[in-house]
Design an enzyme around this catalytic site. Structure first.
Site, PDB file in Angstrom:
ATOM      1  CD1 TRP A   1     -13.336 -45.587   9.787  1.00 19.55           C
ATOM      2  CD2 TRP A   1     -11.095 -45.015   8.755  1.00 19.55           C
ATOM      3  NE1 TRP A   1     -13.239 -45.771   8.398  1.00 19.55           N
ATOM      4  CE2 TRP A   1     -11.942 -45.607   7.783  1.00 19.55           C
ATOM      5  CE3 TRP A   1      -9.911 -44.797   8.665  1.00 19.55           C
ATOM      6  CZ2 TRP A   1     -11.694 -45.698   6.449  1.00 19.55           C
ATOM      7  CZ3 TRP A   1      -9.328 -44.955   6.968  1.00 19.55           C
ATOM      8  CH2 TRP A   1     -10.186 -45.432   5.976  1.00 19.55           C
ATOM      9  CB  SER A   2      -8.455 -47.058  14.681  1.00 17.81           C
ATOM     10  OG  SER A   2      -8.920 -48.048  14.164  1.00 17.81           O
TER      11      SER A   2
ATOM     12  CD  GLN B   1     -12.809 -49.079  13.400  1.00 15.93           C
ATOM     13  OE1 GLN B   1     -12.604 -48.429  12.326  1.00 15.93           O
ATOM     14  NE2 GLN B   1     -13.044 -48.223  14.417  1.00 15.93           N
TER      15      GLN B   1
ATOM     16  CD1 TRP C   1     -12.214 -52.464   6.981  1.00 18.09           C
ATOM     17  CD2 TRP C   1     -12.377 -51.429   4.798  1.00 18.09           C
ATOM     18  NE1 TRP C   1     -11.855 -50.957   6.966  1.00 18.09           N
ATOM     19  CE2 TRP C   1     -11.828 -50.484   5.675  1.00 18.09           C
ATOM     20  CE3 TRP C   1     -12.585 -51.125   3.364  1.00 18.09           C
ATOM     21  CZ2 TRP C   1     -11.476 -48.956   5.449  1.00 18.09           C
ATOM     22  CZ3 TRP C   1     -12.214 -49.914   3.190  1.00 18.09           C
ATOM     23  CH2 TRP C   1     -11.831 -48.837   3.901  1.00 18.09           C
TER      24      TRP C   1
ATOM     25  CG  ASP D   1      -7.858 -51.122  13.369  1.00 16.25           C
ATOM     26  OD1 ASP D   1      -7.457 -52.134  12.740  1.00 16.25           O
ATOM     27  OD2 ASP D   1      -7.434 -50.098  12.879  1.00 16.25           O
TER      28      ASP D   1
ATOM     29  NE  ARG E   1      -5.058 -44.818   8.220  1.00 19.05           N
ATOM     30  CZ  ARG E   1      -4.918 -44.380   7.207  1.00 19.05           C
ATOM     31  NH1 ARG E   1      -4.881 -43.467   6.495  1.00 19.05           N
ATOM     32  NH2 ARG E   1      -4.096 -45.440   6.637  1.00 19.05           N
TER      33      ARG E   1
END
Length: 578
Positions: free
Chosen positions: A118-119, A73, A81, A57, A183
């Site tokens: 994370w994003s 990311q 991942w 992302d 999130r």
């Protein structure tokens, strides 16, 4: 002579300093990575990619004090991942095309983010002009929590160092929400009373939702009484985006702008796609009402891109008064191939975003800076492409090119009726692919094609007669893109909202293993990946073709070869030259 003596005296000290800092070893590694590109035919020339490893992302793009910043990311330890290693990598640019990779902004270090940073997004606080990262992390217990971080020195133009707030985590999952579905905070917007608002992607039960939070100080946040919007057709929302667009055309708008001549775009990522809706937003009540079609409407579905395009993020570029859109482009082949290549993922070209004059949809176009990479223009005007004709575009580097073409059709008599059951444009393109001859179409471009056309990716149009008006179908057919690698999604499609009596325009940017196409001057966009075995580098070709029964005209065509963008690591030589 004197200056050479001085240099001779200084050289030993300079060499010792370079050795101590690891300069030679680092540059040796960079040079090796660049030379390895010769064995990397699918690595792009002008799309954003880190030198190696996994990328997904886009996070918190922004323009700040004369510099464009791009966070994303990144797994620093491999081409797959790995949520426990996900970090915010950081690159900077002065033109959104050439980039310098600098130190990561965020890495997992604290109990609340030990399982990954994370994003999220970036918001610039107007009170002291400080950019603040708002990001999701995965706590040691597996909860998705929201945190902030700020640069340690805003006078550093590259904002190299960031510090996490001692107040983290600021927002934890409420009891009625799955803690693993909470999130990706948006860029925050500020209302006239000073209140900050932010959306967090989630789901309530089985309904996708944008959960609204408010704050007066950007530290203490309270949940709104209801989501800003939700849908019972989507499932979990990831990477939501919420921003204003002008109904009077022209410039983009700052995220906090509201008032007359303003509508709002709400975007959600789900099921591998980025859909959006157009609506009105009342800051007094925080009510958002969709104007036109909602998510997953039975008849029309608005998407940024109908191909390989996910987890997008936009920002307002104050330098050029425009809204710019970034998006992650996934690989289309196997994980094993990514591991062998040593990298996964790239970013779409940054796009400018405006509301169409009919106020029903967005139009997107590659930012103007992309045109700086063009060279070696070839042109074609007023050419008739008869049925079955294939015309090669000579004089350009076909594996790295930018092609703009406008088609005209003069006679709509006798075109096939559109099957009223084909409401899904991808299914319509599957049933009417590039090898299925029609009356008007398929006609368009064959990109990343081999000389004998055994490999080709066809980007094309077809015209049908609908119940009330003619229908233009835009397709990208990757089913013959490679003799070696079958891509995961062999065909994409979109209905192009236009009158085929007007010119049907197509702009296609080709870059080794990615093809980005913009139909109808940006009304419909389709991004595809291809991994040809034959049509690589100088063995790649691009053609104009027409497999329809009726001839079509090319009123104008311009095509350019494209130079490489320049990528570097701070303190190193360029990874790619012009």
């Amino acid at each position: 002579m004197e200056k050479y003596v001085i240099w001779a005296m200084l050289l030993p000290a300079i060499l010792i300093a370079y050795v101590k800092t690891g300069y030679f070893e680092k540059n040796k590694k960079i040079i090796e990575e660049y030379e390895a590109k010769e064995d990397q035919p699918y690595r792009t020339g002008f799309h954003f990619q880190p030198p190696k490893n996994w990328m997904n992302d886009p996070n918190g793009p922004m323009y700040y004090n004369g510099v464009y910043h791009f966070f994303y990311q990144y797994n620093p330890h491999g081409a797959t991942w790995d949520n426990g290693n996900l970090s915010w990598a950081h690159s900077v640019s002065y033109n959104l095309i050439d980039w310098t990779h600098i130190e990561h902004a965020l890495v997992p270090t604290e109990p609340y983010d030990l399982r990954g940073c994370w994003s999220g997004s970036v918001t610039i606080l107007p009170s002291d002009n400080t950019p603040v990262i708002f990001y999701t992390s995965i706590s040691h217990g597996g909860e998705e929590v929201q945190n902030i971080a700020m640069p340690t020195d805003t006078s550093d133009p590259f904002l190299r160092e960031w510090v996490k707030s001692r107040h983290n985590p600021l927002i934890t999952p409420p009891s009625d929400i799955d803690p693993r579905s909470f999130r990706d905070p948006t860029t925050a917007w500020q209302k006239t009373d000073g209140t900050w608002c932010v959306l967090i992607g989630s789901q309530l039960g089985s309904d996708g939702a944008g959960i609204l939070y408010r704050s007066r100080d950007f530290i203490s946040w309270s949940r709104g009484d209801s989501p800003l919007h939700m849908s019972n057709r989507t499932g979990m929302w990831e990477c939501p985006d919420f921003y204003p667009v002008s109904t009077s055309g022209g410039d983009g708008l700052d995220t906090s702008t509201n008032g007359e001549d303003v509508l709002h775009i709400l975007k959600a990522s789900f099921s591998g796609r980025d859909d959006y809706v157009v609506g009105t937003y009342d800051p007094e009540t925080d009510e958002f009402n969709v104007v036109g079609v909602d998510f997953m409407d039975d008849q029309v579905q608005l998407r940024y891109d109908y191909g390989n395009f996910y987890a997008s993020k936009s920002f307002y570029d104050t330098a050029k008064k425009r809204r710019v859109l970034w998006s992650w482009i996934l690989e289309g082949d196997s994980e094993a191939n990514s591991i062998e290549r040593g990298w996964y993922g790239l970013q779409a070209l940054p796009r400018s975003v405006l509301l169409h004059k009919d106020h029903r949809q967005l139009i997107q176009w590659p930012i103007e800076e992309v045109e700086q990479l063009r060279y070696g223009k070839v042109m074609l005007d007023n050419e008739e492409i008869e049925s079955g004709k294939v015309l090669e575009l000579l004089g350009i580097t076909a594996s790295q090119a930018d092609v703009e073409v406008s088609f005209r059709v003069s006679n709509l008599d006798g075109v096939e009726l559109m099957d009223e059951g084909l409401l899904d444009p991808q299914l319509a393109c599957i049933q009417n692919n590039a090898s299925v001859n029609g009356v008007l179409g398929p006609f368009g471009l064959l990109a990343l094609a081999s000389e004998d056309l055994t490999e080709q990716t066809a980007v094309f149009f077809r015209v049908f007669k609908g119940r009330e008006k003619h229908v233009v179908l835009m397709c990208s057919d990757q089913s013959r893109s490679s003799l070696k690698t079958q891509v995961k999604d062999p065909i994409y499609g979109s209905f192009l909202d236009m009158d085929p009596n007007e010119e049907i325009s197509l702009r296609t940017l080709i870059d080794q293993s990615i093809i980005e196409s913009f139909g109808g001057k940006g009304k419909s966009c389709i991004t595809a990946r291809a991994y040809p075995a034959l049509a690589i580098s100088e063995n790649s070709h691009v053609y104009v073709f027409n497999n329809g029964a009726k001839s079509v005209g090319v009123s104008s065509l311009s095509a350019w070869s494209m130079k490489n963008a320049r990528f570097s690591q701070e303190g190193s030589s360029w990874l790619a030259s012009e």
